[in-house]
Every structure is written in structure tokens, then in C-alpha cells.
Design a protein around this motif. Structure first.
Motif, PDB file in Angstrom:
ATOM      1  N   LYS A   2       0.823  -1.195   0.000  1.00  0.00           N
ATOM      2  CA  LYS A   2       0.000   0.000   0.000  1.00  0.00           C
ATOM      3  C   LYS A   2       0.869   1.261   0.000  1.00  0.00           C
ATOM      4  O   LYS A   2       1.909   1.315   0.653  1.00  0.00           O
ATOM      5  CB  LYS A   2      -0.919   0.021   1.222  1.00  0.00           C
ATOM      6  CG  LYS A   2      -1.908  -1.132   1.299  1.00  0.00           C
ATOM      7  CD  LYS A   2      -2.974  -1.001   0.233  1.00  0.00           C
ATOM      8  CE  LYS A   2      -4.055  -2.062   0.415  1.00  0.00           C
ATOM      9  NZ  LYS A   2      -5.106  -1.969  -0.610  1.00  0.00           N
ATOM     10  N   ASN A 113      -2.616   1.786  13.937  1.00  0.00           N
ATOM     11  CA  ASN A 113      -3.986   1.268  14.081  1.00  0.00           C
ATOM     12  C   ASN A 113      -4.968   2.070  13.243  1.00  0.00           C
ATOM     13  O   ASN A 113      -5.888   1.512  12.629  1.00  0.00           O
ATOM     14  CB  ASN A 113      -4.412   1.298  15.543  1.00  0.00           C
ATOM     15  CG  ASN A 113      -3.823   0.159  16.357  1.00  0.00           C
ATOM     16  OD1 ASN A 113      -3.354  -0.836  15.790  1.00  0.00           O
ATOM     17  ND2 ASN A 113      -3.826   0.295  17.668  1.00  0.00           N
ATOM     18  N   GLU A 116      -4.401   1.068   9.573  1.00  0.00           N
ATOM     19  CA  GLU A 116      -4.894  -0.295   9.307  1.00  0.00           C
ATOM     20  C   GLU A 116      -6.416  -0.328   9.274  1.00  0.00           C
ATOM     21  O   GLU A 116      -7.021  -0.981   8.412  1.00  0.00           O
ATOM     22  CB  GLU A 116      -4.370  -1.249  10.380  1.00  0.00           C
ATOM     23  CG  GLU A 116      -4.771  -2.703  10.141  1.00  0.00           C
ATOM     24  CD  GLU A 116      -4.207  -3.634  11.203  1.00  0.00           C
ATOM     25  OE1 GLU A 116      -4.622  -4.809  11.229  1.00  0.00           O
ATOM     26  OE2 GLU A 116      -3.361  -3.186  12.006  1.00  0.00           O
ATOM     27  N   SER A 117      -7.050   0.398  10.185  1.00  0.00           N
ATOM     28  CA  SER A 117      -8.513   0.426  10.243  1.00  0.00           C
ATOM     29  C   SER A 117      -9.107   1.023   8.977  1.00  0.00           C
ATOM     30  O   SER A 117     -10.064   0.477   8.407  1.00  0.00           O
ATOM     31  CB  SER A 117      -8.952   1.243  11.465  1.00  0.00           C
ATOM     32  OG  SER A 117     -10.356   1.419  11.469  1.00  0.00           O
ATOM     33  N   ARG A 118      -8.540   2.131   8.504  1.00  0.00           N
ATOM     34  CA  ARG A 118      -9.076   2.796   7.318  1.00  0.00           C
ATOM     35  C   ARG A 118      -8.818   1.997   6.044  1.00  0.00           C
ATOM     36  O   ARG A 118      -9.682   1.916   5.164  1.00  0.00           O
ATOM     37  CB  ARG A 118      -8.470   4.202   7.187  1.00  0.00           C
ATOM     38  CG  ARG A 118      -8.897   5.128   8.308  1.00  0.00           C
ATOM     39  CD  ARG A 118     -10.406   5.239   8.371  1.00  0.00           C
ATOM     40  NE  ARG A 118     -10.863   5.671   9.686  1.00  0.00           N
ATOM     41  CZ  ARG A 118     -12.123   5.718  10.048  1.00  0.00           C
ATOM     42  NH1 ARG A 118     -13.064   5.351   9.210  1.00  0.00           N
ATOM     43  NH2 ARG A 118     -12.465   6.114  11.259  1.00  0.00           N
ATOM     44  N   LEU A 119      -7.656   1.392   5.935  1.00  0.00           N
ATOM     45  CA  LEU A 119      -7.352   0.578   4.752  1.00  0.00           C
ATOM     46  C   LEU A 119      -8.229  -0.669   4.707  1.00  0.00           C
ATOM     47  O   LEU A 119      -8.695  -1.081   3.644  1.00  0.00           O
ATOM     48  CB  LEU A 119      -5.877   0.185   4.739  1.00  0.00           C
ATOM     49  CG  LEU A 119      -4.879   1.307   4.444  1.00  0.00           C
ATOM     50  CD1 LEU A 119      -3.457   0.783   4.545  1.00  0.00           C
ATOM     51  CD2 LEU A 119      -5.116   1.902   3.058  1.00  0.00           C
ATOM     52  N   LYS A 120      -8.467  -1.244   5.873  1.00  0.00           N
ATOM     53  CA  LYS A 120      -9.321  -2.430   5.934  1.00  0.00           C
ATOM     54  C   LYS A 120     -10.747  -2.087   5.522  1.00  0.00           C
ATOM     55  O   LYS A 120     -11.400  -2.839   4.787  1.00  0.00           O
ATOM     56  CB  LYS A 120      -9.319  -3.012   7.348  1.00  0.00           C
ATOM     57  CG  LYS A 120     -10.095  -4.312   7.481  1.00  0.00           C
ATOM     58  CD  LYS A 120      -9.969  -4.885   8.892  1.00  0.00           C
ATOM     59  CE  LYS A 120     -10.728  -6.200   9.007  1.00  0.00           C
ATOM     60  NZ  LYS A 120     -10.612  -6.768  10.383  1.00  0.00           N
ATOM     61  N   LYS A 121     -11.225  -0.918   5.959  1.00  0.00           N
ATOM     62  CA  LYS A 121     -12.584  -0.499   5.621  1.00  0.00           C
ATOM     63  C   LYS A 121     -12.733  -0.295   4.119  1.00  0.00           C
ATOM     64  O   LYS A 121     -13.698  -0.752   3.506  1.00  0.00           O
ATOM     65  CB  LYS A 121     -12.926   0.795   6.358  1.00  0.00           C
ATOM     66  CG  LYS A 121     -14.337   1.297   6.087  1.00  0.00           C
ATOM     67  CD  LYS A 121     -14.625   2.550   6.893  1.00  0.00           C
ATOM     68  CE  LYS A 121     -16.042   3.056   6.613  1.00  0.00           C
ATOM     69  NZ  LYS A 121     -16.342   4.289   7.387  1.00  0.00           N
ATOM     70  N   ASP A 123     -10.880  -1.593   1.769  1.00  0.00           N
ATOM     71  CA  ASP A 123     -10.736  -2.883   1.085  1.00  0.00           C
ATOM     72  C   ASP A 123     -12.040  -3.658   1.109  1.00  0.00           C
ATOM     73  O   ASP A 123     -12.425  -4.293   0.117  1.00  0.00           O
ATOM     74  CB  ASP A 123      -9.629  -3.722   1.744  1.00  0.00           C
ATOM     75  CG  ASP A 123      -8.242  -3.265   1.334  1.00  0.00           C
ATOM     76  OD1 ASP A 123      -8.132  -2.535   0.335  1.00  0.00           O
ATOM     77  OD2 ASP A 123      -7.274  -3.637   2.013  1.00  0.00           O
ATOM     78  N   ASN A 124     -12.732  -3.618   2.251  1.00  0.00           N
ATOM     79  CA  ASN A 124     -14.010  -4.330   2.355  1.00  0.00           C
ATOM     80  C   ASN A 124     -15.040  -3.759   1.392  1.00  0.00           C
ATOM     81  O   ASN A 124     -15.818  -4.500   0.776  1.00  0.00           O
ATOM     82  CB  ASN A 124     -14.540  -4.246   3.790  1.00  0.00           C
ATOM     83  CG  ASN A 124     -13.760  -5.123   4.742  1.00  0.00           C
ATOM     84  OD1 ASN A 124     -13.110  -6.083   4.326  1.00  0.00           O
ATOM     85  ND2 ASN A 124     -13.805  -4.802   6.026  1.00  0.00           N
TER      86      ASN A 124
END
Length: 352
Positions: A2, A113, A116-121, A123-124
Motif C-alpha cells: 500500500k 492502528n 490499518e482500520s481505514r485501509l481495511k474499511k 478494502d471491504n
């Protein structure tokens, strides 16, 4: 890997933060002020932006405003950094569309954190259910242990739908939801004067008509073929069996609903705040992203002025004048009902 764009005017903070992010296996681009940061973002399209607020030349609020007006940048997760802790600063940033806020000095784990939280959101959201005829078949395969096969197969035929033909009408009771095998479909609402407002555009491989079934309401919109189409209707009861008995299927349709809501919110915001020129440009770019094929060097579409006006949310006469301006500016070509986009990037970046 990323890519993160870090916009920070303090050399020490910029270098230290970049080092932390690189150790966490991110590709890091840095900018010493907002102007340089925006120029980098337009070239690279990062996966996430971390941006200081108080900076020379162009501050963080200015950077976020530019991002929000650029279709290619507006969905990039945006985290503000600030030395200020006042509640009003937090409120202003969030109201403008920032995804998160970190107050300096921050702990390394807080930063990682948040990222990671924003990238995961994001990606989902990007893994939303990509509908194909094969995946439609997979839905049926998953449901076969819950629904009688003969019942499941009943009425599962391809219907040839002519241009301008209605699939369902606003106020009808939903008895099916639909899969678009080929062609283009629009959904729209009409006011008392009969004026249409387009609420959705669908391409080959899309589902439509499912929201009314999930909400147990009448159809809140009408669906009409923009061109000759092939449509598969799935009976309401079979669909309800799918989503109530099979969690994986239900999760896929929840993601579809989330995307539908997000698109409608974005459309309403644009209508409320953008000029007619900007809305028309955005509509043309949206049509290109939705319907452009790999074979097309330049995107062309046959669409009536009335239909395009209802997508933009304006009177047909006003739309025609705007298209004429775009043609004069050599952004598009117009031949009858066919519109060809010549300068898509300029349309996407159009202001005012």
C-alpha cells in the motif's frame, strides 16, 4: 504494498513518521506542503493520505477540499494530523469528510492502528459483490440445500426486454428481483408533474429490484430498459430463502445495499452543492466508468437528452445548453443522441 502519502511541513515529524510507516512495510511518499501533496496525489493516486492541518501555501483543509472535488481522489481515506486538540478543529475536519484525526504527539501504535482500520474499511468496500452470471449460478448452488430445486428453477428464464420497456413500476408490489444478463437499465422516481429523477444505472452483471424486497415495501422507483436487454427474474420467495437461510449470501447483499446507499448519498450531495456544469461533467464521467468497454478508445453512448437530464437532475433545456458549451470547449462530441467524451480527465477535474 500500500502507498501512503504523508503531507507534513515539519521536517522532523515528516521524516520520523515516514520511517515508522516504511518499517511497517508501507510505500511512503512525502510532501512538505499541501500544494506539493496535491500534485503528488494527482500523479500517484495513493491508497491513504496522512495530512497536517497547519501548513504554508495550502493547509490541510484546502487539501481535503481539493480531494473532495476530484472524483479520482475523493474516496481515498484521509487522516488529519494536528497539534491542536480543540473540539472545533475535530468537528470541522470530520464535517469536511476526513476519516480520522490524530493529535500530535501521537504514539506509533495509534498511527498504525488508524491506518490499518481505514485501509481495511476501504478494502471491504472494494470487495463488494461483483455480479456475474456465474456468481448468480453460485447463489443458486449455495441455496439448493435450503430450497426445493424445482421451485428454485421455476421462472428462471431469460426475458428479452425492449428499449423503453418497463420492468417494474413505482408503487408495484415486488414479486421478483432481477439480474441483468445484458444491456442497460435505469431506475427512476417521478414527481407529481411527471418529471423523472434517475436513482440508479445498471449494466450487464448487475442485480436490481432487491431493496424493496429486503425492506418489505412497494417499489420506490421504476425500472426501464435504456436499450434492448436480457433480464432474469428470480421469485421473491426464493430470494428471501437465499438471504435468510444462508449467511454468506446475506452478507453479499448487505454489501450491495451499502454500496447503493453510498452512491445515492453521493449523488444527492453533488446535486445540492455542485453547479450544473459540474453535475453534467460528473454524470458523463460516471456513465463512462459504468459502461465503457475495453474495446472503446473514447467512450461513446447513445442516450436521450431527457434521460441524461434526469441523471443530472436538471431541465432538458438547461442540459442541452451545457452540452453545447462542452462541445464548444472540445470536451465532447455530439452526433444526434450519441455523445462521445473527448477529454474525460478535463471533465473529471471540471470546476464551477
Amino acid at each position: 504494498m500500500k502507498t501512503i502519502l504523508l503531507i507534513e511541513d515539519s521536517d522532523d515529524i515528516r521524516e520520523t513518521t515516514a520511517e515508522i510507516l516504511e518499517l511497517a512495510s508501507y510505500n511512503v511518499l512525502t510532501a512538505e506542503n499541501g500544494k506539493v501533496g496535491v500534485e503528488l496525489a494527482q500523479k500517484v493516486k495513493p491508497d491513504l493520505v496522512i495530512c497536517d492541518i497547519m501548513m504554508p501555501i495550502l493547509d490541510g483543509y484546502g487539501v481535503l477540499h481539493i480531494f473532495s472535488q476530484n472524483p479520482e481522489l475523493q474516496n481515498i481515506p484521509f487522516i488529519f494530523l494536528t497539534a491542536k486538540a480543540e473540539r472545533s478543529d475535530h468537528r470541522k475536519g470530520m464535517e469536511m469528510g476526513a476519516d480520522d484525526y490524530l493529535t500530535k504527539p501521537f504514539q506509533e501504535i495509534e498511527l498504525l492502528n488508524a491506518i490499518e482500520s481505514r485501509l481495511k474499511k476501504i478494502d471491504n468496500l472494494s470487495k463488494s459483490f461483483k455480479n456475474t452470471e456465474l456468481e448468480l449460478e453460485e447463489l443458486y448452488q449455495q441455496a439448493r440445500e435450503y430450497v426445493d430445486i424445482n421451485s428454485l428453477s421455476k421462472d428462471r428464464k431469460v426475458s428479452a426486454t425492449k428499449k423503453k420497456q418497463l420492468i417494474y413500476t413505482e408503487g408495484d408490489e415486488p414479486i421478483k428481483f432481477y439480474f441483468l444478463k445484458s444491456g442497460k437499465i435505469k431506475t427512476y422516481q417521478s414527481n407529481r408533474d411527471g418529471k423523472e429523477f434517475v436513482t440508479g444505472l445498471y449494466n450487464s452483471g448487475d442485480f436490481f429490484g432487491h431493496i424493496a424486497i429486503i425492506e418489505s415495501t412497494e417499489y420506490q422507483e421504476s425500472a426501464e430498459a435504456l436499450e434492448d436487454c436480457e433480464v432474469i427474474g428470480i421469485p421473491k420467495n426464493d430470494f428471501l430463502e437465499l438471504i435468510t437461510r444462508n449467511q454468506s449470501v446475506a452478507n453479499k447483499f448487505i454489501k450491495m445495499l451499502a454500496n447503493d446507499i453510498q452512491e445515492k448519498e453521493k449523488q444527492l450531495t453533488q446535486m445540492a452543492y455542485n453547479s450544473l456544469r459540474k453535475r453534467t461533467a460528473d454524470a458523463l464521467v460516471m456513465l463512462s466508468k459504468k459502461y465503457k468497454t475495453e474495446k472503446q478508445d473514447k467512450f461513446s453512448i447513445r442516450i436521450s437528452r431527457d434521460d441524461l437530464a434526469s441523471v443530472v437532475g436538471t431541465a432538458t433545456e438547461s442540459l442541452i445548453r451545457t452540452l453545447s458549451d462542452f462541445k464548444s470547449d472540445k470536451l465532447i462530441e455530439v452526433s444526434g443522441s450519441e455523445i462521445t467524451i473527448i477529454e474525460e480527465q478535463k471533465l473529471a477535474n471540471l470546476r464551477g
